[in-house]
Design a protein around this motif. Structure first.
Motif, short mmCIF file in Angstrom:
data_model
loop_
_atom_site.label_atom_id
_atom_site.label_comp_id
_atom_site.label_asym_id
_atom_site.label_seq_id
_atom_site.Cartn_x
_atom_site.Cartn_y
_atom_site.Cartn_z
N ALA A 181 -9.16 5.11 -11.72
CA ALA A 181 -9.05 4.01 -12.67
C ALA A 181 -9.89 2.83 -12.23
CB ALA A 181 -7.59 3.59 -12.81
N SER A 182 -10.21 1.96 -13.18
CA SER A 182 -10.92 0.72 -12.90
C SER A 182 -9.97 -0.45 -13.15
CB SER A 182 -12.15 0.58 -13.79
OG SER A 182 -13.03 1.68 -13.63
N SER B 92 -11.95 10.38 -1.02
CA SER B 92 -13.12 9.52 -1.17
C SER B 92 -13.14 8.92 -2.57
CB SER B 92 -14.39 10.36 -0.96
OG SER B 92 -15.54 9.59 -1.29
N LEU B 93 -13.61 7.69 -2.66
CA LEU B 93 -13.73 7.03 -3.96
C LEU B 93 -15.08 7.32 -4.60
CD1 LEU B 93 -12.12 3.58 -3.18
CD2 LEU B 93 -11.22 5.33 -4.70
N PHE C 55 2.72 10.33 -2.33
CA PHE C 55 1.95 9.61 -3.34
C PHE C 55 1.12 8.56 -2.61
CE2 PHE C 55 5.17 11.59 -5.64
CZ PHE C 55 5.16 11.32 -6.99
N PHE C 56 -0.18 8.55 -2.85
CA PHE C 56 -1.04 7.56 -2.23
C PHE C 56 -1.84 6.81 -3.29
CE2 PHE C 56 -0.49 10.61 1.25
CZ PHE C 56 -0.15 9.76 2.29
N GLN C 57 -2.21 5.59 -2.96
CA GLN C 57 -3.12 4.81 -3.80
C GLN C 57 -4.20 4.22 -2.90
OE1 GLN C 57 -2.18 0.84 -5.76
NE2 GLN C 57 -2.20 2.19 -7.54
N ILE C 58 -5.45 4.48 -3.27
CA ILE C 58 -6.59 3.97 -2.52
C ILE C 58 -7.31 2.94 -3.38
CG2 ILE C 58 -8.50 4.64 -1.04
CD1 ILE C 58 -5.94 6.32 -0.64
N LYS D 287 -15.74 -2.10 -5.53
CA LYS D 287 -16.10 -1.35 -6.73
C LYS D 287 -15.12 -1.56 -7.89
CE LYS D 287 -18.23 2.40 -4.05
NZ LYS D 287 -18.18 3.86 -3.75
N SER D 288 -14.08 -2.35 -7.63
CA SER D 288 -13.01 -2.55 -8.62
C SER D 288 -12.45 -1.21 -9.09
CB SER D 288 -13.51 -3.38 -9.81
OG SER D 288 -13.89 -4.67 -9.42
#
Length: 263
Positions: A184-185, A261-262, A151-154, A159-160
């Protein structure tokens, strides 16, 4: 040197490693007529008096070595529980939460929402109280057919934006291996809290989406981050948070910033 009373917020055996603890000089207890100590029995009034003195410490009760000790205990407690996603014994859960509270009480970043540069980047989930149990686990095929990967969170502060990535491996079908990506924002709500809004989600490849299609709402409901998140502990390598659903999240900073990539 000064005589002081030290009362730590937690038992000393939990906060201070054995090699850091100092044994104070004995202060014998006086009986009305005789006093018995490890030095023998003394008639009342003839026993020597011992005074305990503690050197004042300007660095406080908890130092770098203590943080390292508590974090080491936490990492050991998290071993072999698969991030807690399929549940953990109650004693183990209590042990983890006690260690979390110790770290939270000495948070080196008390205003994390005002220091979001420390939050930016890639994080790997080590533990969460979110669980997939019983019929939910069966419906999602997470008993034998499909296994959960990392599980990853970037987090992109500029860009919030935040992206959660959950990896899946399908036994015997490598072409079905893939991931759920939830974008998500977020916006700052207080010095330690952010509000999170769900943007969109995708599963890749399409073959894996076909596997989850029937129960996609169930899957998304488990991992959807919408709500608020309180950042309760933050240092250079570890982050702890609590959300509006009473869940705890423990994440470790990851060096792999090219997972997704975001854009």
């Amino acid at each position: 040197m000064a005589t002081i009373l030290v009362q730590p917020p937690f038992p000393a055996s939990h906060i201070i490693p054995p090699n850091m603890m100092k044994t104070p000089r004995l202060v014998p207890t006086i009986h009305p007529r005789t006093s018995i100590t490890r030095f023998g029995e003394f008639p009342f009034g003839s026993m020597p008096i011992y005074i305990t003195r503690v050197t004042e410490q300007s660095s406080g009760l908890v130092g770098d070595e203590t943080f390292t000790h508590i974090k080491s205990e936490l990492y050991q407690a998290l071993e072999g529980i698969n991030r807690g996603i399929f549940g953990v014994p109650s004693a183990k859960k209590t042990e983890i939460e006690d260690l979390v509270k110790m770290l939270e009480s000495q948070n080196p970043t008390p205003d994390p929402s005002l220091n979001l540069e420390k939050v930016a980047g890639s994080w790997k989930l080590l533990y969460s109280t979110i669980t997939i149990l019983g019929s939910k686990r069966t419906k999602l095929g997470l008993r034998d057919f499909i296994s959960l990967g990392d599980f990853f969170q970037i987090i992109d502060v500029s860009k919030s934006k935040a992206v959660n990535v959950i990896k899946f491996n399908v036994r015997g079908f490598k072409l079905l291996n893939g991931q759920l990506k939830i974008e998500a924002s977020f916006k700052i709500a207080s010095k330690s809290r952010v509000d999170i809004s769900y943007d969109n989600s995708t599963i890749t490849p399409d073959q894996l989406m076909n596997v989850f299609r029937k129960n996609y709402d169930l899957l998304l409901g488990i991992f959807n981050p919408e709500g608020w998140l309180e950042i309760t502990y933050l240092d250079d390598t570890l982050r702890i948070g609590r959300d509006d659903k009473a869940n705890i999240f423990i994440l470790e900073r990851s060096e792999n910033n090219s997972i997704i990539s975001l854009d």
